[in-house]
Enzyme design. Sequence first.
Site, short mmCIF file in Angstrom:
data_model
loop_
_atom_site.label_atom_id
_atom_site.label_comp_id
_atom_site.label_asym_id
_atom_site.label_seq_id
_atom_site.Cartn_x
_atom_site.Cartn_y
_atom_site.Cartn_z
CE LYS A 174 -1.78 2.94 2.78
NZ LYS A 174 -1.37 3.96 2.07
CD GLU A 249 12.74 5.11 8.08
OE1 GLU A 249 12.68 5.86 9.08
OE2 GLU A 249 12.50 5.59 6.82
CB CYS A 282 12.90 10.40 8.36
SG CYS A 282 13.86 8.90 7.52
CD GLU A 382 10.07 13.39 11.06
OE1 GLU A 382 11.11 12.68 11.11
OE2 GLU A 382 8.82 12.73 11.38
#
Length: 478
Positions: A174, A249, A282, A382
Amino acid sequence: MLDKRAFYINGAWSAPETAQDFEVINPSTEEPCAVISLGDQADTDRAVAAARAAFDNWMFTPKAARLALMEKLAAIYESRKGEMAEAISLEMGAPIDMALAAQAEAGSEHMADAINTLRAYEFDRMLGDHAPNDRILMEPIGVVGLITPWNWPMNQVVLKVLPAMAAGCTMVLKPSEIAPLSSMLFAEMVDAAGFPAGVFNLVNGDGIGVGSQLSAHPDIDMISFTGSTRAGAAITKSAADTVKRVTLELGGKGANIIFADADEKAVARGVRQCMGNTGQSCNAPTRMLVARDIYDAAVKTAITVVEGMAVAQAQEKGPHLGPVVSEVQFNKIQGLIQAGIDEGARLVAGGVGRPAGLNRGYFVRPTVFADVDPDMTIAREEIFGPVLSMIPFDSEAQALSIANDTPYGLTDYVQTGDAARARRMARRLRAGMVEINGNSRGAGAPFGGTRQSGNGREGGVWGLEEFLEVKSVSGWAE
């Protein structure tokens, strides 16, 4: 506008059970560029059933045959890499030159690594000389659900799909519904390579729909997810009832620690790494910790580098930054830049709003804050945009304390001419990866983090073994 409503299930493209149209937006123009369908439970069930039916045969397909198919896939990918770059640029806004040289190229590099890893890997081994009749068999975990993000589409798809194939797993992918076009092109390549029906399946959908359905599905043995920490926590909870393996992750808030004896390019290099992919990585070094002796000079350098950065539409050639991926991301980043201003950080470059001359598209001004307090929002959250926070430090111990004072633990960076200090810092930083003096990690190095940056590793033998179970057998006689 592209019509991409079909799903790839059991070796063929098929219509969704129920139409749920979803427009893919070109972030450079804010206009729809394609329409896909979001899957529902019936589509997910069909794909999982196809993968389950294909598993036994694929599990026992000889390694040489799996290798041959993966090598064919890699060759097809190379022949269509230009198309892949165009799809990535269109869907998520990577400038076309960067989309080819970095985004699409990442897929090539990870394919080569997965193939080389499989070629050398032994799935059947003796326990040891002390137990010659004990055998260790490394076996595929089963049917895996792969949920991938929009920011590095092929990097993440290939890091999951190829090791899963190599292990002998079957799968349902997906991709992000925001950037699905590259994954659908990848599915065309898998089909052209001739993988058996059901080994690879693709169903588009959102996290609440197909993502949650895969996470909770009783016939899925493992979920491999890349995305936000919030979504990773939700997936882990959803998967708990079926006790499936979950590898994650997730986010990061990397510290780039620059000592006074760092090389003269260290600050400029760190700024460019932070701003690369328009800050949507990231592992970006978004917190620049600078020794106070060189702090003022470092701030001036950062300003010069950022003021020299161009921002332009993704289809234009050149080394500029493109837009961020969506209106949601644009608004989030604008809010965090404003939070930095409101909380008293010193804005030295960029700021809220679009760059001059760009009044449409999700374009963000490359932004640098100086004198950031480690407790400020911009130093802790973040941002996932082109925003750098600069923080002075007075000692190695203080730098280490600031760097580790985060719930994340993905990638940290150290810049120093003192090799002993570099090694000392690398051991003490609480992160899954540390890069020293601008040296990139080698092919096959494990990628992954600690704490709220996730668990598990991708790449090399570590990435392959995430998809394997260990079976211990006694009384094995040749």
